[in-house]
Design an enzyme around this catalytic site. Structure first.
Site, mmCIF file in Angstrom:
data_model
loop_
_atom_site.group_PDB
_atom_site.id
_atom_site.type_symbol
_atom_site.label_atom_id
_atom_site.label_comp_id
_atom_site.label_asym_id
_atom_site.label_seq_id
_atom_site.Cartn_x
_atom_site.Cartn_y
_atom_site.Cartn_z
ATOM 1 N N TRP A 21 0.807 -1.223 0.000
ATOM 2 C CA TRP A 21 0.000 0.000 0.000
ATOM 3 C C TRP A 21 0.841 1.274 0.000
ATOM 4 C CZ3 TRP A 21 -2.378 1.957 5.144
ATOM 5 C CH2 TRP A 21 -2.997 3.200 4.948
ATOM 6 N N TYR A 54 -2.936 2.447 -5.515
ATOM 7 C CA TYR A 54 -1.679 2.614 -4.795
ATOM 8 C C TYR A 54 -0.629 3.237 -5.719
ATOM 9 C CZ TYR A 54 -3.686 -0.650 -1.349
ATOM 10 O OH TYR A 54 -4.495 -1.288 -0.422
ATOM 11 N N SER A 152 -13.872 -4.526 0.536
ATOM 12 C CA SER A 152 -13.012 -3.905 1.536
ATOM 13 C C SER A 152 -13.753 -2.753 2.198
ATOM 14 C CB SER A 152 -11.715 -3.384 0.886
ATOM 15 O OG SER A 152 -10.905 -2.721 1.839
ATOM 16 N N ARG A 228 6.599 6.238 9.755
ATOM 17 C CA ARG A 228 5.349 6.569 9.071
ATOM 18 C C ARG A 228 4.725 7.854 9.612
ATOM 19 N NH1 ARG A 228 1.277 1.847 7.670
ATOM 20 N NH2 ARG A 228 3.069 1.453 6.340
ATOM 21 N N GLY A 285 3.069 -4.932 5.333
ATOM 22 C CA GLY A 285 3.946 -4.299 4.363
ATOM 23 C C GLY A 285 5.361 -4.250 4.899
#
Length: 336
Positions: A21, A54, A152, A228, A285
């Site tokens: 992602w 993405y 989703s 992040r 990820g």
């Protein structure tokens, strides 16, 4: 690596799914992305998840290149459709027949494959009749471009309506891909029971709560450089809901629990979601191959009742359980 059936189907997938992602095509260079995919394959991961949105289709291209040369029959490749792609024109988004049919062809080209194992509706489209969407998915399956269909961040009611139409059209929904972690349990009251009844499994994203459950963010301290929480491309916005001192302090209480279980905090977080019998796989990820090697050690781990109770006690009322939070994931209008 261990494997689980996906929903009420004969398809087995790895307990750990490699997802790209916020990494491929944006955060990490292609050489590093290839190394992470190679590490995933070496660790026994056979399931790979991406989406056309993405990095505005670049992530699919990177994954397709990384998997080139692998035996296709040994892999499960998943992608998604809904969010805007390309220049973001009026029909470059949503779940209309036009967008689905054009998007599956684009995804297959970028992924360098004749079919995807699972094609997922990335959100519910309030502006397209559900009958149109499900008919398009039925045709994608009949054309052999996707073997199975999933959704989703759909609500329990939306899943029920979609599953009913799918059955009428001769196929089935087999999966739901929601956010789920120790801190974010909004699927437990409604989505999970509905999925169990209808034969869907969960493939959960953000099992580490955007990295917060790894324990690297400390209360009262700035986030580590390059994490992040410092990424303005999207990561910082997504993680902000967890970046509160009371949450970060509670997460640190998980450290001795992880130590007692012989796990890192990240492994404990991934192992926790896999204790839910309706979860088929945890999406993980990586921006470095070492992260892949660390995360896969959560596969096959069984946490006893005492550990689960200690986790609940450590996090207390900071856990989000409100099922209405799933409704909030459904865009009120198409995003262009």
């Amino acid at each position: 690596m261990e494997f689980r059936y996906l929903g009420n189907s004969g398809l087995k997938i790895s307990e750990i799914t490699y997802g790209n992602w916020l990494t491929h095509g944006s955060q990490v260079e292609n050489e590093t992305a290839n190394a992470c995919v190679k590490a995933a394959l070496d660790a026994g991961i056979s399931t790979f998840d991406t989406a056309d949105v993405y990095a505005n289709t670049a992530a699919e291209t990177v994954l397709g290149n990384a998997l080139a040369g692998e035996r296709r029959e040994s892999l499960e490749i998943f992608t998604k459709v809904y969010w805007p792609t390309g220049p973001g024109g009026k029909n470059d988004t949503g779940l209309s027949r036009k967008h689905i049919m054009e998007s599956i062809n684009g995804s297959l080209t970028r992924l360098k494959t004749d079919y995807v194992d699972l094609y997922q509706a990335h959100r519910y489209d309030v502006e397209t009749p559900l009958e149109e969407t499900m008919q398009a998915f039925a045709d994608v399956v009949r054309q052999g471009k996707a073997l199975y269909i999933g959704v989703s961040e759909w609500t329990a009611d939306q899943i029920r309506a979609g599953a009913g139409l799918a059955k009428e059209l001769g196929f089935q929904l087999i999966s739901s891909q929601p956010q789920y972690s120790m801190l974010w349990r909004v699927i437990e009251p409604e989505v999970v029971p509905t999925s169990e009844e209808l034969g869907l499994s969960q493939i959960v994203w953000s099992p580490m709560a955007q990295g917060v459950l790894s324990g690297k963010y400390l209360p009262g301290q700035p986030p580590p450089a390059g994490s992040r929480a410092t990424d303005e491309k999207g990561g910082a916005d997504m993680i902000s809901r967890f970046m509160k001192d009371d949450v970060l302090a509670a997460v640190q209480n998980l450290r001795p629990i992880a130590d007692d279980a012989g796990l890192t905090m990240a492994q404990l977080a991934v192992a926790w979601v896999l204790q839910n019998p309706n979860v088929a796989s945890a999406l993980v990820g990586a921006s470095r191959p070492e992260q892949v090697h660390d995360n896969v050690k959560a596969a096959g781990v069984k946490l006893d009742a005492e550990i689960m109770q200690r986790i609940d006690a450590a996090l207390g009322d900071l856990v989000e359980r409100d099922p209405r939070k799933t409704d909030a994931q459904v865009p009120a209008t198409r995003v262009v």
